[in-house]
Design an enzyme around this catalytic site. Structure first.
Site, PDB file in Angstrom:
ATOM      1  N   GLY A 103     -43.886 -18.269 205.826  1.00 49.19           N
ATOM      2  CA  GLY A 103     -42.202 -17.044 205.906  1.00 49.19           C
ATOM      3  C   GLY A 103     -42.171 -17.348 204.280  1.00 49.19           C
ATOM      4  O   GLY A 103     -43.368 -17.153 203.256  1.00 49.19           O
ATOM      5  N   ASP A 118     -45.437 -26.537 210.423  1.00 48.48           N
ATOM      6  CA  ASP A 118     -44.021 -26.689 211.553  1.00 48.48           C
ATOM      7  C   ASP A 118     -44.399 -25.309 212.539  1.00 48.48           C
ATOM      8  O   ASP A 118     -45.081 -25.426 213.156  1.00 48.48           O
ATOM      9  CB  ASP A 118     -42.577 -26.234 210.318  1.00 48.48           C
ATOM     10  CG  ASP A 118     -42.626 -24.995 209.477  1.00 48.48           C
ATOM     11  OD1 ASP A 118     -43.842 -24.552 209.577  1.00 48.48           O
ATOM     12  OD2 ASP A 118     -41.724 -24.600 209.149  1.00 48.48           O
ATOM     13  N   GLY A 131     -45.735 -19.391 209.576  1.00 49.39           N
ATOM     14  CA  GLY A 131     -44.856 -18.488 210.389  1.00 49.39           C
ATOM     15  C   GLY A 131     -45.529 -18.173 211.932  1.00 49.39           C
ATOM     16  O   GLY A 131     -44.874 -17.451 212.664  1.00 49.39           O
ATOM     17  N   GLU A 182     -50.048 -25.623 205.190  1.00 53.35           N
ATOM     18  CA  GLU A 182     -48.929 -26.468 204.060  1.00 53.35           C
ATOM     19  C   GLU A 182     -49.482 -27.533 203.570  1.00 53.35           C
ATOM     20  O   GLU A 182     -47.738 -27.734 202.669  1.00 53.35           O
ATOM     21  CB  GLU A 182     -48.143 -27.194 205.833  1.00 53.35           C
ATOM     22  CG  GLU A 182     -46.991 -25.117 206.149  1.00 53.35           C
ATOM     23  CD  GLU A 182     -47.567 -24.616 207.109  1.00 53.35           C
ATOM     24  OE1 GLU A 182     -47.920 -23.797 207.421  1.00 53.35           O
ATOM     25  OE2 GLU A 182     -49.332 -25.311 207.748  1.00 53.35           O
TER      26      GLU A 182
END
Length: 351
Positions: free
Chosen positions: A65, A144, A113, A136
């Protein structure tokens, strides 16, 4: 519609191509909204029988992202960052429940993402260029885009291993773990896409006819070690097990973990433990949005982006500095449900 996403219909298939090669197709809010709009438009369109997701050019499917925006927003009021998560997670969920077959081509870098775009798809195509990771913990965010759902359902403790270490998998490893459904050489991808576009009712047969036996998956050779040493949901126990093992492999993984955010590692372990028990994908995304809304404004994420992406000194100063400093009370605060008027909700589609 943003030119960073190209949408079109070829034959009987809707095609979404990520088109932001200068950023390895990292997602922006506008890109997520454009993809959502296309998917919604095609749901009841009888001319579109399947959806294909790929990238236009460059060396990645999707590198993640818009991290710089998230960190900038997080350092201020977090409003723009929360808006991004809200739209992105609605896209992830829409793909998960989409009524028509979705085919995702994990060609090149597939991280963050990009994982969220590919894993909800019914067909997930890896090749020799695939580089899959959820990195992450290295930037103080958390795995996520449904990571708590997908990683917790991988064989043994491989999901926990990937979430903590950010290990990069090649296409063969993705296929061996079930992250990819098929392994196709890159030189047949154009053929596969063309056939699927014209015959979306024959996706299984098309992919089977073009798939090849992948090379040996390196991670399978470490499965017993991973399952044993990453067995605990308590981060301190994993570090102790790796230390006690005393092997070259465990020393390498310990060195890797020494650079990761202790807070993010503990968040990830709890996220996967709870994600394995979630009744449905929407419930997982409700929780992940609550986590994301908070951690994007916390020290470790802003510091991680500074150290690895902005200033690139690769020397993040985590706070808390140690796993022991990340208390259950802190985790409870991060995982607490948001008030109803701030919580994430799935997209409502008029049918």
């Amino acid at each position: 519609m943003t030119s960073d996403v190209l949408t079109r219909v070829e034959g009987r298939t809707g095609i979404i191509s990520l088109n932001r090669p200068q950023a390895i197709h990292a997602l922006t809010t506008a890109m997520c909204q454009a993809m959502t709009d296309a998917l919604v438009a095609w749901i009841d369109d009888p001319a579109v029988e399947a959806v294909l997701i790929d990238h236009a050019e460059g060396r990645g499917f999707c590198a993640g992202g818009d991290i710089r925006m998230l960190a900038t927003s997080g350092a201020q009021d977090g409003v723009e960052a929360r808006a991004f998560f809200f739209v992105e997670y609605r896209l992830n969920h829409l793909l998960f429940v989409y009524p028509k077959p979705v085919v995702a081509f994990m060609d090149g870098i597939t991280m963050g993402g990009g994982v969220g775009l590919s894993q909800p798809a019914r067909y997930r195509i890896a090749n020799e260029n695939t580089r899959f990771a959820m990195p992450e913990t290295g930037i103080g965010l958390f795995p996520d885009v449904g990571g708590g759902w997908f990683l917790s359902r991988l064989p043994g403790r491989t999901g926990q291993f990937l979430a903590l270490t950010g290990a990069r998998l090649d296409g063969a490893e993705c296929h061996a773990l079930g992250l990819a459904t098929h392994y196709l050489p890159s030189d047949v991808l154009a053929n596969a896409k063309a056939q699927i576009a014209e015959h979306p009712d024959r996706i299984d047969a098309i992919l089977e006819s073009l798939a090849v036996e992948p090379p040996p998956a390196r991670i399978l050779g470490n499965r017993q070690l991973i399952d044993r040493l990453f067995e605990s949901d308590r981060y301190e126990d994993i570090l102790a097990a790796l230390t006690a093992e005393g092997s070259e492999w465990s020393a390498k993984e310990l060195a890797t973990l020494s650079h990761k955010s202790p807070q993010t590692c503990k968040v990830a372990l709890r996220q996967l433990k709870e994600g394995a028990q979630m009744p449905d994908f929407a419930s997982e995304m409700v929780q992940e949005y609550a986590i994301g809304a908070r951690v994007v404004q916390m020290h470790d994420f802003i510091e991680g982006v500074r150290a690895l992406i902005i200033e690139k000194d690769n020397a993040p100063r985590w706070n808390p500095e140690t796993p022991e400093g990340v208390t259950d009370e802190l985790l409870d605060t991060i995982f607490a449900p948001l008030p109803a008027d701030q919580a994430w909700t799935p997209l409502e589609i008029a049918r």
